[in-house]
Design a protein around this motif. Structure first.
Motif, PDB file in Angstrom:
ATOM      1  N   ASN A 186      27.850 -24.502  18.920  1.00 43.26           N
ATOM      2  CA  ASN A 186      28.787 -24.701  18.007  1.00 43.26           C
ATOM      3  C   ASN A 186      27.859 -24.454  16.376  1.00 43.26           C
ATOM      4  OD1 ASN A 186      27.575 -26.887  17.841  1.00 43.26           O
ATOM      5  ND2 ASN A 186      29.010 -28.198  18.119  1.00 43.26           N
ATOM      6  N   LYS A 187      26.781 -23.843  16.601  1.00 45.25           N
ATOM      7  CA  LYS A 187      25.993 -23.572  15.362  1.00 45.25           C
ATOM      8  C   LYS A 187      25.928 -22.014  14.869  1.00 45.25           C
ATOM      9  CE  LYS A 187      23.207 -27.945  16.216  1.00 45.25           C
ATOM     10  NZ  LYS A 187      21.929 -28.250  16.653  1.00 45.25           N
ATOM     11  N   VAL A 188      26.271 -21.762  13.821  1.00 42.61           N
ATOM     12  CA  VAL A 188      26.355 -20.468  13.094  1.00 42.61           C
ATOM     13  C   VAL A 188      24.769 -19.775  13.366  1.00 42.61           C
ATOM     14  CG1 VAL A 188      26.759 -18.896  11.240  1.00 42.61           C
ATOM     15  CG2 VAL A 188      28.236 -21.047  11.633  1.00 42.61           C
ATOM     16  N   ARG A 189      24.032 -20.533  13.066  1.00 37.83           N
ATOM     17  CA  ARG A 189      22.577 -20.070  12.970  1.00 37.83           C
ATOM     18  C   ARG A 189      22.155 -19.257  14.554  1.00 37.83           C
ATOM     19  NH1 ARG A 189      18.539 -19.499   9.815  1.00 37.83           N
ATOM     20  NH2 ARG A 189      16.483 -19.518  10.343  1.00 37.83           N
ATOM     21  N   GLN A 190      22.592 -20.306  15.626  1.00 40.55           N
ATOM     22  CA  GLN A 190      22.402 -19.827  16.756  1.00 40.55           C
ATOM     23  C   GLN A 190      22.989 -18.499  17.110  1.00 40.55           C
ATOM     24  OE1 GLN A 190      23.115 -23.579  18.845  1.00 40.55           O
ATOM     25  NE2 GLN A 190      20.912 -23.664  19.446  1.00 40.55           N
ATOM     26  N   TRP A 191      24.309 -18.551  16.606  1.00 44.37           N
ATOM     27  CA  TRP A 191      24.846 -17.290  17.051  1.00 44.37           C
ATOM     28  C   TRP A 191      24.308 -16.081  16.386  1.00 44.37           C
ATOM     29  CZ3 TRP A 191      28.108 -16.908  20.903  1.00 44.37           C
ATOM     30  CH2 TRP A 191      28.971 -18.073  21.260  1.00 44.37           C
ATOM     31  N   LEU A 192      23.789 -16.178  15.174  1.00 45.28           N
ATOM     32  CA  LEU A 192      23.227 -15.029  14.660  1.00 45.28           C
ATOM     33  C   LEU A 192      21.868 -14.510  15.479  1.00 45.28           C
ATOM     34  CD1 LEU A 192      23.621 -16.162  10.984  1.00 45.28           C
ATOM     35  CD2 LEU A 192      24.909 -14.454  12.202  1.00 45.28           C
ATOM     36  N   LYS A 193      21.363 -15.396  16.154  1.00 45.64           N
ATOM     37  CA  LYS A 193      19.974 -15.075  17.090  1.00 45.64           C
ATOM     38  C   LYS A 193      20.411 -14.752  18.390  1.00 45.64           C
ATOM     39  CE  LYS A 193      17.172 -18.365  14.288  1.00 45.64           C
ATOM     40  NZ  LYS A 193      16.368 -19.511  14.689  1.00 45.64           N
ATOM     41  N   LYS A 253      21.483 -12.493  21.444  1.00 47.93           N
ATOM     42  CA  LYS A 253      21.742 -11.348  21.791  1.00 47.93           C
ATOM     43  C   LYS A 253      23.305 -11.063  22.280  1.00 47.93           C
ATOM     44  CE  LYS A 253      17.454  -9.212  23.591  1.00 47.93           C
ATOM     45  NZ  LYS A 253      17.126  -8.737  24.784  1.00 47.93           N
ATOM     46  N   ASN A 254      23.942  -9.886  21.890  1.00 50.27           N
ATOM     47  CA  ASN A 254      25.441  -9.935  22.025  1.00 50.27           C
ATOM     48  C   ASN A 254      26.207 -10.928  21.422  1.00 50.27           C
ATOM     49  OD1 ASN A 254      24.782  -7.307  23.687  1.00 50.27           O
ATOM     50  ND2 ASN A 254      24.136  -8.625  25.476  1.00 50.27           N
ATOM     51  N   GLY A 255      25.962 -11.472  20.472  1.00 50.81           N
ATOM     52  CA  GLY A 255      26.436 -12.536  20.001  1.00 50.81           C
ATOM     53  C   GLY A 255      28.002 -12.393  19.625  1.00 50.81           C
ATOM     54  N   GLY A 256      28.283 -11.117  18.903  1.00 49.78           N
ATOM     55  CA  GLY A 256      29.818 -11.046  18.585  1.00 49.78           C
ATOM     56  C   GLY A 256      30.588 -10.647  19.697  1.00 49.78           C
ATOM     57  N   LEU A 257      30.148 -10.212  20.789  1.00 53.32           N
ATOM     58  CA  LEU A 257      30.695 -10.110  22.084  1.00 53.32           C
ATOM     59  C   LEU A 257      30.822 -11.343  22.852  1.00 53.32           C
ATOM     60  CD1 LEU A 257      32.331  -8.036  23.724  1.00 53.32           C
ATOM     61  CD2 LEU A 257      29.961  -7.399  24.844  1.00 53.32           C
ATOM     62  N   VAL A 258      29.967 -12.096  22.694  1.00 53.44           N
ATOM     63  CA  VAL A 258      30.079 -13.448  23.485  1.00 53.44           C
ATOM     64  C   VAL A 258      30.807 -14.431  22.778  1.00 53.44           C
ATOM     65  CG1 VAL A 258      28.700 -15.657  24.202  1.00 53.44           C
ATOM     66  CG2 VAL A 258      27.635 -13.219  24.649  1.00 53.44           C
ATOM     67  N   THR A 259      30.824 -14.413  21.384  1.00 63.07           N
ATOM     68  CA  THR A 259      31.679 -15.105  20.490  1.00 63.07           C
ATOM     69  C   THR A 259      33.193 -14.785  20.674  1.00 63.07           C
ATOM     70  OG1 THR A 259      30.106 -15.265  18.628  1.00 63.07           O
ATOM     71  CG2 THR A 259      32.256 -15.888  18.286  1.00 63.07           C
ATOM     72  N   THR A 260      33.613 -13.737  20.962  1.00 58.46           N
ATOM     73  CA  THR A 260      34.876 -13.235  21.130  1.00 58.46           C
ATOM     74  C   THR A 260      35.132 -13.752  22.509  1.00 58.46           C
ATOM     75  OG1 THR A 260      34.489 -11.168  19.967  1.00 58.46           O
ATOM     76  CG2 THR A 260      36.319 -11.164  21.485  1.00 58.46           C
ATOM     77  N   ILE A 261      34.406 -13.602  23.646  1.00 58.05           N
ATOM     78  CA  ILE A 261      34.741 -14.314  24.942  1.00 58.05           C
ATOM     79  C   ILE A 261      35.100 -15.569  24.818  1.00 58.05           C
ATOM     80  CG2 ILE A 261      33.710 -14.607  27.281  1.00 58.05           C
ATOM     81  CD1 ILE A 261      32.534 -11.781  26.894  1.00 58.05           C
ATOM     82  N   ALA A 299      24.762 -16.353  28.975  1.00 51.48           N
ATOM     83  CA  ALA A 299      25.391 -16.016  27.781  1.00 51.48           C
ATOM     84  C   ALA A 299      26.731 -16.811  27.469  1.00 51.48           C
ATOM     85  CB  ALA A 299      25.425 -14.710  27.444  1.00 51.48           C
ATOM     86  N   ILE A 300      27.337 -16.580  28.317  1.00 53.72           N
ATOM     87  CA  ILE A 300      28.671 -16.983  28.061  1.00 53.72           C
ATOM     88  C   ILE A 300      28.635 -18.815  28.157  1.00 53.72           C
ATOM     89  CG2 ILE A 300      31.085 -17.628  29.095  1.00 53.72           C
ATOM     90  CD1 ILE A 300      30.951 -14.517  29.948  1.00 53.72           C
ATOM     91  N   LYS A 301      27.789 -19.413  29.177  1.00 54.27           N
ATOM     92  CA  LYS A 301      27.813 -20.711  29.249  1.00 54.27           C
ATOM     93  C   LYS A 301      27.199 -21.303  28.045  1.00 54.27           C
ATOM     94  CE  LYS A 301      27.901 -21.399  34.196  1.00 54.27           C
ATOM     95  NZ  LYS A 301      27.126 -21.822  35.420  1.00 54.27           N
ATOM     96  N   ARG A 302      25.951 -20.585  27.640  1.00 53.04           N
ATOM     97  CA  ARG A 302      25.385 -21.026  26.398  1.00 53.04           C
ATOM     98  C   ARG A 302      26.380 -20.896  25.084  1.00 53.04           C
ATOM     99  NH1 ARG A 302      21.158 -17.182  27.021  1.00 53.04           N
ATOM    100  NH2 ARG A 302      19.806 -18.202  28.584  1.00 53.04           N
ATOM    101  N   GLY A 303      27.216 -19.893  24.983  1.00 54.18           N
ATOM    102  CA  GLY A 303      28.306 -19.870  24.099  1.00 54.18           C
ATOM    103  C   GLY A 303      29.410 -20.781  24.022  1.00 54.18           C
ATOM    104  N   LEU A 304      29.603 -21.271  25.243  1.00 55.84           N
ATOM    105  CA  LEU A 304      30.661 -22.305  25.225  1.00 55.84           C
ATOM    106  C   LEU A 304      30.030 -23.704  24.768  1.00 55.84           C
ATOM    107  CD1 LEU A 304      32.278 -21.542  28.748  1.00 55.84           C
ATOM    108  CD2 LEU A 304      33.427 -21.573  26.472  1.00 55.84           C
TER     109      LEU A 304
END
Length: 140
Positions: free
Chosen positions: A69-76, A78-86, A61-66
């Protein structure tokens, strides 16, 4: 659920232990992500850090998050808010991070110690309580 973090120096000496309990987040992956976030918050800026966890899902999840850079992917996600914060903590503090998967309950001294701390955290009265962000109220 409980979260436990064991921070060690480059020489392998224990620097600090962190524990907390969570309410409303009944997922081992979320508990691991919270522990990773707690660890990142204690790391000084512009440092290299290795985070060892027995959660492959948290690492992915963290590697994908890094890479995302697309908002739509973040909304889909799991644990998007937490991963975004990390991810934001990593980028803001300019931490050179290495995420390492260790096998759970395999005799890894530090992982076993973190598991013990997580059990203490579960029994703790120090809670991390998530506030839910409703995206229905915002236009993205």
């Amino acid at each position: 659920m409980g979260c436990g973090v064991v921070q060690v120096s480059e020489e392998g000496h224990i620097v600090r232990n962190l524990i907390c309990a969570t309410r409303k987040w009944f997922s081992s992956t979320r508990a691991e992500l919270i522990a990773i976030l707690l660890a990142l918050l204690t790391i000084p800026s512009e440092r290299k850090a290795e985070i060892r966890t027995d959660s492959k899902a948290a690492i992915l999840a963290i590697k994908r998050g890094l890479e995302n850079n697309k908002v739509r992917q973040w909304l889909k996600t799991k644990n998007g808010g937490l991963v975004t914060t990390i991810v934001e903590v990593i980028k803001t503090k300019e931490i050179n991070i290495c995420l390492t998967k260790v096998k759970g309950h395999s005799g890894d001294r530090l992982n076993d110690l973190a598991d013990i701390e997580a059990k203490k955290g579960a029994a703790s009265t120090r809670y991390l309580i998530p506030e839910t962000l409703s995206t229905k109220e915002y236009k993205l």
